[in-house]
Motif scaffolding. Structure first.
Motif, short mmCIF file in Angstrom:
data_model
loop_
_atom_site.label_atom_id
_atom_site.label_comp_id
_atom_site.label_asym_id
_atom_site.label_seq_id
_atom_site.Cartn_x
_atom_site.Cartn_y
_atom_site.Cartn_z
N CYS A 26 80.78 25.81 -3.85
CA CYS A 26 79.70 24.90 -4.20
C CYS A 26 80.24 23.53 -4.61
N LEU A 27 79.67 22.50 -4.07
CA LEU A 27 80.08 21.13 -4.38
C LEU A 27 79.74 20.77 -5.83
N LEU A 28 78.67 21.36 -6.36
CA LEU A 28 78.22 21.01 -7.70
C LEU A 28 79.01 21.71 -8.80
N CYS A 29 79.23 23.02 -8.65
CA CYS A 29 79.91 23.77 -9.72
C CYS A 29 81.34 24.15 -9.36
N GLY A 30 81.64 24.31 -8.08
CA GLY A 30 82.98 24.65 -7.64
C GLY A 30 83.41 26.08 -7.92
N HIS A 31 82.47 26.94 -8.31
CA HIS A 31 82.83 28.30 -8.68
C HIS A 31 82.44 29.36 -7.65
N TYR A 32 81.31 29.20 -7.00
CA TYR A 32 80.78 30.22 -6.10
C TYR A 32 80.54 29.63 -4.72
N ASP A 33 80.37 30.50 -3.73
CA ASP A 33 80.06 30.03 -2.39
C ASP A 33 78.71 29.33 -2.37
N GLU A 34 78.66 28.24 -1.62
CA GLU A 34 77.44 27.43 -1.55
C GLU A 34 76.49 28.00 -0.51
N SER A 35 75.63 28.90 -0.94
CA SER A 35 74.57 29.44 -0.09
C SER A 35 73.26 28.82 -0.56
N ARG A 36 72.21 29.07 0.17
CA ARG A 36 70.89 28.55 -0.22
C ARG A 36 70.51 29.07 -1.60
N ASP A 37 70.65 30.37 -1.82
CA ASP A 37 70.26 30.95 -3.10
C ASP A 37 71.09 30.39 -4.24
N HIS A 38 72.38 30.24 -4.02
CA HIS A 38 73.21 29.69 -5.08
C HIS A 38 72.85 28.23 -5.35
N LEU A 39 72.77 27.45 -4.31
CA LEU A 39 72.54 26.01 -4.45
C LEU A 39 71.22 25.70 -5.16
N PHE A 40 70.16 26.39 -4.80
CA PHE A 40 68.85 26.07 -5.35
C PHE A 40 68.42 26.94 -6.52
N LEU A 41 69.09 28.09 -6.75
CA LEU A 41 68.62 29.00 -7.78
C LEU A 41 69.68 29.40 -8.80
N ARG A 42 70.91 29.64 -8.38
CA ARG A 42 71.91 30.25 -9.27
C ARG A 42 72.95 29.30 -9.82
N CYS A 43 73.15 28.17 -9.19
CA CYS A 43 74.14 27.21 -9.67
C CYS A 43 73.72 26.73 -11.07
N SER A 44 74.66 26.49 -11.93
CA SER A 44 74.32 26.05 -13.29
C SER A 44 73.49 24.77 -13.26
N PHE A 45 73.74 23.92 -12.29
CA PHE A 45 72.97 22.69 -12.13
C PHE A 45 71.50 23.00 -11.83
N SER A 46 71.26 23.88 -10.86
CA SER A 46 69.88 24.22 -10.50
C SER A 46 69.20 25.07 -11.56
N GLU A 47 69.96 25.93 -12.25
CA GLU A 47 69.39 26.71 -13.34
C GLU A 47 68.85 25.80 -14.43
N HIS A 48 69.56 24.73 -14.72
CA HIS A 48 69.09 23.77 -15.72
C HIS A 48 67.78 23.13 -15.27
N ILE A 49 67.70 22.77 -14.01
CA ILE A 49 66.47 22.17 -13.48
C ILE A 49 65.31 23.15 -13.57
N TRP A 50 65.53 24.41 -13.15
CA TRP A 50 64.46 25.41 -13.19
C TRP A 50 64.05 25.71 -14.63
N LYS A 51 64.99 25.69 -15.55
CA LYS A 51 64.64 25.91 -16.96
C LYS A 51 63.68 24.83 -17.43
#
Length: 133
Positions: A26-51
């Protein structure tokens, strides 16, 4: 939104399937593979937005860990938040990622240009534009 729903976005995982030299993290967090689910739902960046969004809609903060869970939430009726508003929020959130990247790019270009005569900023534009797609 339909491109995201059908998982046809050019995420790094999908691009790596065609070109093995592409890094999948992932370009944003650098920890996990950048899939659709990770990018929009599971990445710490997107989790903050959803919160922030779920609180703004009147819910206690929660996260979606699968795309199926997000779509199910968009289809269920409840009294906390109108269905149309939830759908608009989801579409805006999915759409905002490219817009946010464009805004960040513009902001950095402006900052670098404004300070181009300072020694630390002299070559930053070249470095910033080096990997532009």
């Amino acid at each position: 939104m339909w491109v995201a729903n059908y998982d046809r976005l050019p995420t790094r995982c999908r691009l790596a399937a065609w070109d093995t030299s592409i890094v999948k993290t992932c370009l944003l967090c650098g920890h996990y593979d950048e899939s659709r689910d990770h990018l929009f739902l599971r990445c710490s960046f997107s989790e903050h937005i959803w919160k922030e969004i779920t609180v703004r809609l009147g819910y206690r903060p929660f996260y979606f860990h699968t795309w199926t869970a997000l779509i199910a939430w968009l289809d269920v009726g409840d009294t906390t938040s109108p269905l149309t508003l939830r759908r608009l929020v989801a579409q805006a959130t999915i759409y905002s990622s490219p817009c946010l990247c464009k805004d960040i790019d513009r902001l950095l270009r402006n900052i670098i240009l404004a300070r181009k005569n300072r020694s630390k900023f002299g070559c930053l534009m070249q470095v910033w534009l080096k990997h532009t797609v």
